[in-house]
Design a protein around this motif. Structure first.
Motif, PDB file in Angstrom:
ATOM      1  N   ASP B  28      18.719  33.291  -9.410  1.00 47.96           N
ATOM      2  CA  ASP B  28      19.064  34.262  -8.371  1.00 47.96           C
ATOM      3  C   ASP B  28      20.407  34.929  -8.631  1.00 47.96           C
ATOM      4  O   ASP B  28      20.667  36.030  -8.168  1.00 47.96           O
ATOM      5  N   LEU B  29      21.270  34.230  -9.363  1.00 45.60           N
ATOM      6  CA  LEU B  29      22.583  34.801  -9.663  1.00 45.60           C
ATOM      7  C   LEU B  29      22.431  36.055 -10.496  1.00 45.60           C
ATOM      8  O   LEU B  29      23.192  37.008 -10.351  1.00 45.60           O
ATOM      9  N   ASP B  38      12.054  34.429  -4.306  1.00 44.75           N
ATOM     10  CA  ASP B  38      11.771  34.742  -2.903  1.00 44.75           C
ATOM     11  C   ASP B  38      11.764  36.257  -2.785  1.00 44.75           C
ATOM     12  O   ASP B  38      12.555  36.933  -3.432  1.00 44.75           O
ATOM     13  N   ARG B  40      12.560  39.762  -2.091  1.00 46.03           N
ATOM     14  CA  ARG B  40      13.740  40.499  -1.644  1.00 46.03           C
ATOM     15  C   ARG B  40      13.553  41.962  -2.008  1.00 46.03           C
ATOM     16  O   ARG B  40      12.603  42.333  -2.691  1.00 46.03           O
ATOM     17  N   ASP B  78      21.607  41.073   6.626  1.00 48.40           N
ATOM     18  CA  ASP B  78      22.814  40.388   7.091  1.00 48.40           C
ATOM     19  C   ASP B  78      23.689  41.379   7.845  1.00 48.40           C
ATOM     20  O   ASP B  78      24.205  42.317   7.263  1.00 48.40           O
ATOM     21  N   ARG B  83      22.170  36.632   9.289  1.00 55.30           N
ATOM     22  CA  ARG B  83      20.866  37.153   8.868  1.00 55.30           C
ATOM     23  C   ARG B  83      19.962  37.363  10.058  1.00 55.30           C
ATOM     24  O   ARG B  83      19.652  36.434  10.797  1.00 55.30           O
TER      25      ARG B  83
END
Ligand code: FES
Lengths: 378, 351
Positions: B28-29, B38, B40, B78, B83
């Motif tokens: 994810d980084l 996930d 997004r 966010d 969130r």
């Protein structure tokens, strides 16, 4: 141990006023909590992950001494960050308000052999509620040491400087055993308790995974650097353990910190609860970097007053809290790390021996902050 | 060994390497939109539509499965570090070449997410997505005649349909306070100029609220048309009644944005058993708010009863549906929508 209650000069009313002032400090931070704080914790988490990744990468070549040194240093810092500023604080729910399920006290797992949920119970629930209450808060000496004159001496305590040293080196295992309440649960009857067995199994699983990762998988991945990598991870764990043990000892063990009798917390009001946290904790002074590396537990007093406020806010809160200490003429126990570590160790060593006979005009063991509940009932 | 088995073994090994984190935490980084992550999306542009509405262009992650015109998507944004999830209709056609999708958001007074998206959202921001859903969609076989009856931001799902599928005979009746409040006005007028749409704008500030009986005059053949209606509850209730009274309820498809609250109950003590929290709730506050107020991590979405993003097992007790007054009692497997349910006596919510 002071024979005189250091809060005796406060009236019940003043104590409640103090509580209201602390509540106001808390409300201010909560009202102002927002995007910047969220950005802070996200940045710390990705910095930690990057550092760990890079350090593990460097350790693949740890057969070369400079790589060993660099990788070990990096990994030690990464592990400290994981446990202190990130893990400890997330597990306190300090970041739950973000409603990010990935940075949430219910889902977080840390680089530690004690599973997060067990630690949350013994730490968040027991230690933070009953801070420094003898017989209720086992963090006082972790149940294996005597850290206050009011605790009964036993010849077993002669060895406590050694226990403390070993506990520092293998701190995470100490914590896991402590969270399991091993001492109490290992007797014949309790050992069979299914609930205890399930928890012990969970710890076993966690230890297996952690050990496999640090001492088998990563060394294997390093091929010819197998042994140096093994030594590096062992060192990093040792560094992290000794560091966190030292920081945590400074939170409640230095001279000047008060402990309380069980009956003194009966019917405790909000103000009194706050006061107990204030008198039962100690800070470490130092640079920003030092605060960061302690996970802001250098602001232990503020942390105990407001365990769920985001850690990056403790520094600014500390200024206001300290002003209250002055206003109410209370002793704000703080000092540089070496001094506090020395003070805590000194206490451990001193109390490994029985109490010195008291001077005739001094009552031997006056429990600090003793109150008659019916007098303070509001 | 099959390649899938091999891959799952490799993944297991990787998990041992990264424990207690997951490999995805590290991936994810660098690649938050990759396949397998996930779901997004990244905001790529924000185009103002009216004074208080804007279209958000989103590049969804690789796992995006596409949508059907008229559906909505739940997005997690966010706002001030918190969130928040809301549902918005997709306004882009399903075959957009660049793979982007759009939602069009109208800022509602005190709406945290809508105001954030319209006024503060910045290109480059990562948001969280769910797969699109909803059955306010067009049928497979094209109806000969279509009526779109919309008001305010109720136009958004319909715009997704208009842009997606051409019909031979389309009429639209749209209500908005004033001409400049009409979202997509220029595009609608272009369609009219191209003879692809017949449009009636009702400007409620001057014309007053649309009286459903006026349909006979605005769209004389309305009863023969397959109708999609979306807007405030008053309009939809009137439409439902009107279509039933004329014996053609099956021609009407509606999408409700806001629950109309019918009955308020008595409240009770609510236990969130997973978190171990217990609070007193009144009979009018949605359990979602009750839970969030108590610091429980509650899943949510539209907060108005349409997306089912908030469903949670009801383990004990009873809740009342705030829209219908219906009582639901706990049974194994019973899920409730916390955003439109209130305590009807003591209850236990598995959170
Ligand atoms: S949040 Fe959408 S149905 Fe409850």
């Amino acid at each position: 141990m002071t024979a005189i209650d250091p809060t005796a000069h406060l009236t019940a009313e003043q104590i409640e006023e103090l509580g209201r002032e602390l509540d106001a400090i808390r409300d201010e931070v909560i009202a102002d909590r927002g995007e910047k704080d969220a950005a802070y914790i996200r940045k710390v988490i990705s910095a930690q992950r990057t550092l760990e990744l890079v350090s593990r990468g460097v350790l693949l070549f740890s057969i070369f001494p400079p790589a060993w040194v660099l990788g070990t240093a990096g990994l030690s810092v990464a592990k400290i960050m994981d446990n202190m500023e990130i893990g400890h604080n997330i597990l306190h729910g300090q970041w739950d308000w973000m409603r990010d399920p990935k940075i949430h006290s219910t889902t977080w797992e840390w680089d530690h052999v004690s599973p997060a949920d067990q630690w949350k119970h013994s730490h968040n629930e027991l230690h933070h509620t009953y801070t420094n209450v003898i017989g209720k808060d086992n963090d006082l000496g972790y149940g294996i040491m005597r850290v206050d004159e009011d605790q009964k001496w036993h010849p077993f305590h002669l060895g406590q400087p050694l226990w403390n040293f070993l506990n520092a080196c293998f701190f995470e295992y100490g914590i896991a055993a402590y969270d399991l309440e091993l001492g109490k649960n290992l007797n014949k009857r309790r050992r069979k308790n299914p609930e205890f067995r399930a928890r012990a199994k969970a710890v076993g699983r966690k230890i297996r995974k952690q050990v496999l990762k640090d001492y088998v998988i990563h060394p294997l991945l390093s091929g010819p650097s197998f042994l140096p990598t093994l030594a590096a991870t062992f060192t990093a764990n040792l560094v992290r353990n000794v560091w966190s043990h030292s920081v945590i000892m400074c939170g409640h063990f230095p001279e000047g910190v008060q402990v309380f009798e069980r009956r003194s917390i009966k019917g405790e009001t909000r103000g009194q609860w706050y006061l107990r946290q204030m008198m039962g904790s100690a800070n470490i002074s130092g640079s920003k970097a030092m605060h960061f590396m302690t996970g802001n537990l250098s602001h232990q007093i503020e942390h105990h007053l407001f365990p769920d406020l985001p850690s990056n806010r403790y520094a600014e809160v500390a200024v206001k809290v300290r002003a209250l200490f002055e206003k109410y003429e209370l002793d704000y126990v703080t000092g540089p790390l070496p001094k506090q570590v020395f003070s805590a160790w000194h206490r451990v060593v001193r109390l490994s021996l029985p109490n010195k006979p008291s001077k005739p005009n001094e009552k031997p063991t006056v429990p600090a902050l003793e109150r008659e509940p019916e007098l303070v009932a509001v | 060994m099959t390649s899938t088995a091999l891959r799952s073994r490799a993944w297991k090994l990787l998990e041992m390497v990264t424990t207690p984190l997951l490999p995805s935490d590290y991936l994810d980084l660098v690649s938050p939109l990759r396949a397998g992550a996930d779901l997004r999306g990244r905001i790529e542009a924000v185009h103002p539509e009216t004074g208080d509405a804007a279209t958000i262009v989103i590049r969804p992650g690789r796992g995006w499965r596409g949508h059907t015109a008229g559906q909505y998507v739940r997005i997690g944004v966010d706002v001030d570090g918190v969130r928040l999830w809301r549902a918005y209709s997709l306004t882009s056609p399903t075959n957009r070449q660049d793979g982007r999708v759009t939602i069009t958001v109208k800022a509602i007074p005190d709406g945290k997410v809508s105001n954030h998206l319209v006024r503060r959202a910045k290109p480059g921001t990562l948001i969280h997505l769910d797969h699109p859903t909803g059955d306010f969609v067009l049928p497979k076989t094209k109806p000969a005649k279509v009526l779109y009856l919309t008001a305010g931001s109720g136009i958004t799902p319909v715009m997704g349909m208009l842009r997606d599928t051409e019909f031979d005979d389309v009429v639209m009746v749209h209500c908005a306070p004033q001409p400049h409040d009409v979202i997509f006005r220029k595009e609608l007028h272009d369609l009219v100029a191209d003879k692809k749409l017949q449009l009636t704008e009702v400007h409620t500030d001057t014309d007053g609220i649309l009286d459903i009986a006026r349909l006979d005059e605005l769209v004389p053949d309305w009863a023969e048309r397959e109708t999609w209606a979306c807007g405030p509850a008053g309009l939809l209730d009137a439409a439902e009644k009107h279509w039933s009274e004329h014996g053609v309820p099956e021609r009407l498809h509606i999408e409700r944005f806001r629950p109309s609250i019918v009955v308020t109950g008595d409240g009770g003590e609510v236990t969130f058993s997973t978190t171990g929290k217990t609070v007193d709730a009144d009979g009018a506050t949605p359990l979602l708010d009750v839970g969030e107020g108590a610091g429980v991590l509650m899943p949510s979405g539209c907060r108005m009863g349409i997306c089912f993003g908030c469903v949670t097992p009801l383990k004990a007790g009873a809740v009342r549906d705030l829209r219908t007054g219906e009582i639901t009692e706990a049974e194994p497997g019973v899920l409730i929508q916390t955003c439109v349910s209130a305590a009807a006596g003591p209850c236990d919510i598995e959170r």
